[in-house]
Design a protein around this motif. Sequence first.
Motif, PDB file in Angstrom:
ATOM      1  N   PRO A  29      12.578  11.999   0.896  1.00 42.17           N
ATOM      2  CA  PRO A  29      12.223  12.747  -0.274  1.00 42.17           C
ATOM      3  C   PRO A  29      10.913  13.448  -0.303  1.00 42.17           C
ATOM      4  O   PRO A  29       9.959  12.583   0.125  1.00 42.17           O
ATOM      5  CB  PRO A  29      12.280  11.616  -1.416  1.00 42.17           C
ATOM      6  CG  PRO A  29      13.285  10.608  -0.742  1.00 42.17           C
ATOM      7  CD  PRO A  29      13.218  10.970   0.983  1.00 42.17           C
ATOM      8  N   SER A  30      10.263  14.523  -1.073  1.00 44.95           N
ATOM      9  CA  SER A  30       8.992  14.911  -1.086  1.00 44.95           C
ATOM     10  C   SER A  30       8.263  13.975  -1.498  1.00 44.95           C
ATOM     11  O   SER A  30       6.937  14.071  -1.027  1.00 44.95           O
ATOM     12  CB  SER A  30       9.018  16.233  -1.995  1.00 44.95           C
ATOM     13  OG  SER A  30       9.175  15.754  -3.301  1.00 44.95           O
ATOM     14  N   LEU A  69       1.007  -1.296  -0.197  1.00 42.44           N
ATOM     15  CA  LEU A  69      -0.116   0.101  -0.138  1.00 42.44           C
ATOM     16  C   LEU A  69       0.683   1.253   0.079  1.00 42.44           C
ATOM     17  O   LEU A  69       0.542   2.087  -0.754  1.00 42.44           O
ATOM     18  CB  LEU A  69      -0.851  -0.084   1.378  1.00 42.44           C
ATOM     19  CG  LEU A  69      -1.790   1.074   1.323  1.00 42.44           C
ATOM     20  CD1 LEU A  69      -2.725   1.107   0.110  1.00 42.44           C
ATOM     21  CD2 LEU A  69      -2.802   1.082   2.444  1.00 42.44           C
ATOM     22  N   GLY A  70       1.873   1.211   0.856  1.00 43.49           N
ATOM     23  CA  GLY A  70       2.716   2.441   0.697  1.00 43.49           C
ATOM     24  C   GLY A  70       3.636   2.538  -0.545  1.00 43.49           C
ATOM     25  O   GLY A  70       3.589   3.968  -1.073  1.00 43.49           O
ATOM     26  N   GLY A  71       3.972   1.573  -1.047  1.00 44.55           N
ATOM     27  CA  GLY A  71       4.467   1.541  -2.669  1.00 44.55           C
ATOM     28  C   GLY A  71       3.324   2.313  -3.615  1.00 44.55           C
ATOM     29  O   GLY A  71       3.740   3.005  -4.302  1.00 44.55           O
ATOM     30  N   TRP A  72       2.013   1.671  -3.444  1.00 42.59           N
ATOM     31  CA  TRP A  72       1.399   2.402  -4.418  1.00 42.59           C
ATOM     32  C   TRP A  72       1.007   4.015  -4.119  1.00 42.59           C
ATOM     33  O   TRP A  72       0.786   4.732  -5.035  1.00 42.59           O
ATOM     34  CB  TRP A  72      -0.271   1.678  -4.204  1.00 42.59           C
ATOM     35  CG  TRP A  72      -0.303   0.344  -5.074  1.00 42.59           C
ATOM     36  CD1 TRP A  72      -0.437  -0.866  -4.502  1.00 42.59           C
ATOM     37  CD2 TRP A  72      -0.538   0.256  -6.499  1.00 42.59           C
ATOM     38  NE1 TRP A  72      -0.412  -1.901  -5.518  1.00 42.59           N
ATOM     39  CE2 TRP A  72      -0.647  -1.274  -6.747  1.00 42.59           C
ATOM     40  CE3 TRP A  72      -0.655   1.343  -7.398  1.00 42.59           C
ATOM     41  CZ2 TRP A  72      -0.654  -1.403  -8.131  1.00 42.59           C
ATOM     42  CZ3 TRP A  72      -0.944   0.675  -8.737  1.00 42.59           C
ATOM     43  CH2 TRP A  72      -0.766  -0.850  -8.953  1.00 42.59           C
ATOM     44  N   LEU A  73       0.830   4.264  -2.781  1.00 49.80           N
ATOM     45  CA  LEU A  73       0.726   5.797  -2.359  1.00 49.80           C
ATOM     46  C   LEU A  73       1.924   6.541  -2.878  1.00 49.80           C
ATOM     47  O   LEU A  73       1.848   7.726  -3.581  1.00 49.80           O
ATOM     48  CB  LEU A  73       0.639   5.592  -1.103  1.00 49.80           C
ATOM     49  CG  LEU A  73      -0.479   5.504  -0.196  1.00 49.80           C
ATOM     50  CD1 LEU A  73      -0.857   5.653   1.179  1.00 49.80           C
ATOM     51  CD2 LEU A  73      -1.736   5.992  -1.046  1.00 49.80           C
ATOM     52  N   LEU A  74       3.008   5.825  -2.937  1.00 52.13           N
ATOM     53  CA  LEU A  74       4.223   6.281  -3.341  1.00 52.13           C
ATOM     54  C   LEU A  74       4.256   6.837  -4.809  1.00 52.13           C
ATOM     55  O   LEU A  74       4.634   7.770  -5.435  1.00 52.13           O
ATOM     56  CB  LEU A  74       5.451   5.521  -3.110  1.00 52.13           C
ATOM     57  CG  LEU A  74       6.253   5.863  -1.935  1.00 52.13           C
ATOM     58  CD1 LEU A  74       7.334   4.742  -1.897  1.00 52.13           C
ATOM     59  CD2 LEU A  74       6.734   7.146  -1.690  1.00 52.13           C
ATOM     60  N   LEU A  75       3.549   5.898  -5.951  1.00 52.72           N
ATOM     61  CA  LEU A  75       3.589   5.961  -7.087  1.00 52.72           C
ATOM     62  C   LEU A  75       2.613   6.994  -7.413  1.00 52.72           C
ATOM     63  O   LEU A  75       2.921   7.631  -8.421  1.00 52.72           O
ATOM     64  CB  LEU A  75       2.993   4.471  -7.652  1.00 52.72           C
ATOM     65  CG  LEU A  75       2.797   4.625  -9.147  1.00 52.72           C
ATOM     66  CD1 LEU A  75       4.071   4.520  -9.855  1.00 52.72           C
ATOM     67  CD2 LEU A  75       2.213   3.122  -9.517  1.00 52.72           C
ATOM     68  N   PHE A  76       1.447   7.040  -6.675  1.00 53.77           N
ATOM     69  CA  PHE A  76       0.469   8.054  -7.243  1.00 53.77           C
ATOM     70  C   PHE A  76       1.002   9.366  -6.586  1.00 53.77           C
ATOM     71  O   PHE A  76       0.884  10.307  -7.652  1.00 53.77           O
ATOM     72  CB  PHE A  76      -0.902   7.656  -6.239  1.00 53.77           C
ATOM     73  CG  PHE A  76      -1.660   6.578  -7.027  1.00 53.77           C
ATOM     74  CD1 PHE A  76      -1.728   6.466  -8.501  1.00 53.77           C
ATOM     75  CD2 PHE A  76      -2.064   5.624  -6.228  1.00 53.77           C
ATOM     76  CE1 PHE A  76      -2.434   5.463  -8.871  1.00 53.77           C
ATOM     77  CE2 PHE A  76      -2.817   4.539  -6.626  1.00 53.77           C
ATOM     78  CZ  PHE A  76      -2.871   4.437  -8.185  1.00 53.77           C
ATOM     79  N   GLU A  77       1.737   9.645  -5.783  1.00 52.05           N
ATOM     80  CA  GLU A  77       2.230  10.701  -5.441  1.00 52.05           C
ATOM     81  C   GLU A  77       3.309  11.324  -6.402  1.00 52.05           C
ATOM     82  O   GLU A  77       3.344  12.545  -6.761  1.00 52.05           O
ATOM     83  CB  GLU A  77       3.008  10.727  -3.753  1.00 52.05           C
ATOM     84  CG  GLU A  77       3.408  12.151  -3.289  1.00 52.05           C
ATOM     85  CD  GLU A  77       2.113  13.092  -3.032  1.00 52.05           C
ATOM     86  OE1 GLU A  77       1.148  12.553  -2.649  1.00 52.05           O
ATOM     87  OE2 GLU A  77       2.540  14.078  -3.145  1.00 52.05           O
ATOM     88  N   TRP A  78       4.145  10.379  -6.765  1.00 49.44           N
ATOM     89  CA  TRP A  78       5.073  10.793  -7.768  1.00 49.44           C
ATOM     90  C   TRP A  78       4.333  11.268  -8.949  1.00 49.44           C
ATOM     91  O   TRP A  78       4.737  12.188  -9.755  1.00 49.44           O
ATOM     92  CB  TRP A  78       5.880   9.426  -8.064  1.00 49.44           C
ATOM     93  CG  TRP A  78       7.044   9.820  -9.188  1.00 49.44           C
ATOM     94  CD1 TRP A  78       8.090  10.494  -8.922  1.00 49.44           C
ATOM     95  CD2 TRP A  78       7.201   9.181 -10.614  1.00 49.44           C
ATOM     96  NE1 TRP A  78       8.929  10.274 -10.079  1.00 49.44           N
ATOM     97  CE2 TRP A  78       8.136   9.769 -10.987  1.00 49.44           C
ATOM     98  CE3 TRP A  78       6.503   8.568 -11.191  1.00 49.44           C
ATOM     99  CZ2 TRP A  78       8.775   9.279 -12.304  1.00 49.44           C
ATOM    100  CZ3 TRP A  78       6.649   8.057 -12.422  1.00 49.44           C
ATOM    101  CH2 TRP A  78       7.868   8.652 -12.972  1.00 49.44           C
ATOM    102  N   GLY A 137       4.217  12.134   4.434  1.00 47.22           N
ATOM    103  CA  GLY A 137       2.937  11.793   4.586  1.00 47.22           C
ATOM    104  C   GLY A 137       2.434  10.418   4.759  1.00 47.22           C
ATOM    105  O   GLY A 137       3.499   9.752   5.342  1.00 47.22           O
ATOM    106  N   ALA A 138       1.544  10.056   4.245  1.00 48.75           N
ATOM    107  CA  ALA A 138       0.610   8.770   4.367  1.00 48.75           C
ATOM    108  C   ALA A 138       1.783   7.516   4.110  1.00 48.75           C
ATOM    109  O   ALA A 138       1.893   6.667   4.762  1.00 48.75           O
ATOM    110  CB  ALA A 138      -0.414   8.362   3.799  1.00 48.75           C
ATOM    111  N   ALA A 139       2.407   7.670   2.877  1.00 47.16           N
ATOM    112  CA  ALA A 139       3.181   6.736   2.290  1.00 47.16           C
ATOM    113  C   ALA A 139       4.398   6.227   3.378  1.00 47.16           C
ATOM    114  O   ALA A 139       4.825   4.826   3.460  1.00 47.16           O
ATOM    115  CB  ALA A 139       3.844   6.982   0.942  1.00 47.16           C
ATOM    116  N   MET A 140       5.002   7.143   3.861  1.00 43.48           N
ATOM    117  CA  MET A 140       6.128   6.780   5.074  1.00 43.48           C
ATOM    118  C   MET A 140       5.568   6.268   6.022  1.00 43.48           C
ATOM    119  O   MET A 140       6.250   5.309   6.626  1.00 43.48           O
ATOM    120  CB  MET A 140       6.639   8.385   5.219  1.00 43.48           C
ATOM    121  CG  MET A 140       8.048   8.376   5.715  1.00 43.48           C
ATOM    122  SD  MET A 140       9.149   7.317   4.666  1.00 43.48           S
ATOM    123  CE  MET A 140      10.734   7.469   5.458  1.00 43.48           C
TER     124      MET A 140
END
Lengths: 220, 196
Positions: free
Chosen positions: B165-166, A191-200, B170-173
């Motif tokens: 990294p920016s 889930l963290g990985g998907w959130l990272l992808l969307f944020e990117w 938030g949530a991902a971290m």
Amino acid sequence: MTTVLHKQEQVTLDTFLRGIWEENPVFVMLLGMCPVLAVTNSTLNAIAMGLATLFVLVASGTLVSLLRKMIPREVRIATYIIIIATFVTMVDYTIQAISLDLYNSLGAFIQLIVVNCVILGRAEAYASRQRVGAAVVNALGMGVGFTLALLCLGTVRELLGAGTILGYPIFSPNFEPWVVMILPPGGFFVLGGWLLLFEWIKQRRERRTLQAQGATAHGS
Amino acid sequence: MDPESVQFIFLNAAIVNNFVLALFLGICPFLGVSAKKETAWNMGLATMFVMLVSSVCAYGINLLLVRFNIEFLRLISYIAVIASAVQLVEMALKKFSPGLSRAMGIFLPLITTNCAILGLALFQTFREYNFVQSLAFSIGAGVGFTLALMLMSGLREKLELARVPSVSQGAAMSLMLAGLLSLAFMGFAGLGSSHA
């Protein structure tokens, strides 16, 4: 009792699509995380959980919207929870009747749909204020968005953790499965990985628009 | 240790099968109110108390339901009981200890939709615990929830000073951190089993 007037929304395609991308309950609003993380260790579980939630969302949204003028404001949350619990009990017994294996692998999480904040949130924020048509379309969109998010997690976790999708092997037999992915930590990581992808993606898009604006400003 | 014994049930609920990090119950407050240690502690205490009350209530309700053969009403009656237990706790706190009540603030009503509470009531019914075992289970679950919340808030307070990294703010971290914590808790698997 005072009646609060809310703007009635016209049913458009956006009413439906909003739940899938812009206001996706899992990836954007971070609601209903417990089932998202707990039952996505295989694709099949993810689909079953998504469909069960979709049904409860649509059914409770319809009923709440139909009864919205009759429910006193003071006890509205309790009423919504009772309505949701009724539909969840129905789903619980239906899944038990269809497939006992599936019922056992989902465990208590079918009954825990009652406390899924996506459903209560929709009932409070949307269904209790809008006409039945809009409420149903919006609930459908949210449900589909939720199911898609579960599917995103479920497929990745099953593929990496067991090397299969829906039970069919994808990789060669030499593939060593990353067992951690189907265990609890894997849920958090994926889930963290998907959130990272969307944020990117979001940040890249913002940078692009900024650059485009800068270029036009420079050109003129 | 005997798997039916009170100590084992307590240890199992608090650490080995931690409600938050192994069973994914109560993730919303875990991510939502774990930014500061103080609020995390208050939330943990409130949850622990409601868990105890609703576990006792659920035990009584289940006896009634089985007696009258209406188990299909279990879910509805449990959630109604939990909602009213939360309401009762809130009113009692306001009357007897206004200071604590102010400190808890918005967290108390939010506990109603904490799936750890309903999960606890359902699990103790499925596993057919007797009264003493249910008590041990609910206290263990409460301690485990508070422990996870405190660990997470401690980590997040440290993280505020770290440069990340920016994209990952938030949530991902927080999710990645939770994953690492959960990985650490997996090391407790098998604790208290007869081979150890």
